[in-house]
Every structure is written in C-alpha cells, then in structure tokens.
Design an enzyme around this catalytic site. Sequence first.
Site, PDB file in Angstrom:
ATOM      1  N   HIS A   1       6.849  -1.736   2.902  1.00 53.86           N
ATOM      2  CA  HIS A   1       5.919  -2.872   3.113  1.00 53.86           C
ATOM      3  C   HIS A   1       5.882  -3.642   2.421  1.00 53.86           C
ATOM      4  CE1 HIS A   1       3.385  -0.974   5.235  1.00 53.86           C
ATOM      5  NE2 HIS A   1       2.011  -1.413   5.567  1.00 53.86           N
TER       6      HIS A   1
ATOM      7  N   ASN B   1       0.808  -1.499  -0.109  1.00 52.14           N
ATOM      8  CA  ASN B   1      -0.203  -0.454  -0.258  1.00 52.14           C
ATOM      9  C   ASN B   1       0.969   1.053   0.361  1.00 52.14           C
ATOM     10  OD1 ASN B   1      -2.167  -1.934   0.477  1.00 52.14           O
ATOM     11  ND2 ASN B   1      -1.993  -2.238   2.419  1.00 52.14           N
TER      12      ASN B   1
END
Length: 113
Positions: free
Chosen positions: A99, A86
């Site tokens: 991440h 994201n």
Amino acid sequence: MSCIFCKIVSGEIPSKKLYEDDKVLAFYDISPEAPVHFLVIPKEHIKSANEINEENASIISHIFVVINKLVKELNINETGYRIVNNCGKDGGQTVDHMHFHVLGQRDLKWPPG
C-alpha cells in the site's frame, strides 16, 4: 481471508472510499497523520514491494497515475505531498498487503523518523 486490506477490497470491512477502479482502491486512513492522508492499494493481494515482478509491475504505474489524479482533485498537487511505501518489519510495514500512503496539507519534515 485474514488480510485486512483484502477485506476492505471485498467490502467485508467498510472504508471511506476516495477512488475505486478494477485494479486499485483508494481510501482515507483511519488514523490520519496529516489533514489529507489516504492509502492506495492494489486489489490483487501483493504482500510487499518485494513481490513486484514482470506480471504485476504495471499496477505500480497505475497506482501513481491514480495518485496524480487524486492529489489534483484534493488540491494538494501544488503545495506538495508525500508518498510512502513501507516494506517489511524494519521498514515499518504493519499490513502485509502493499500500500501507498499519500499525506499532504501540512509541512512534512525530513527525516520522517
């Protein structure tokens, strides 16, 4: 240091580690959305995919090599899995440290939401 993932890398906040080397850390998500749900993060603080550049781009390929190793170890490489990154508020990024979520061992619908 206020970044939760930087605190996990430093050991200040505990995590259920799955893998670690000099460049990345992989650990299980504390609120899993699938039977297998782990994150892979660079140890270097990179805020988001928007900050990838010539100097740090090699970490991305390394992250995918690590993911490939881990999905085989967890036996989800044959049945399938999803890798999610994201980016930014509208993209659903809730921690400002790049991440990758890896989810597997269940039928993952599309679109995700």
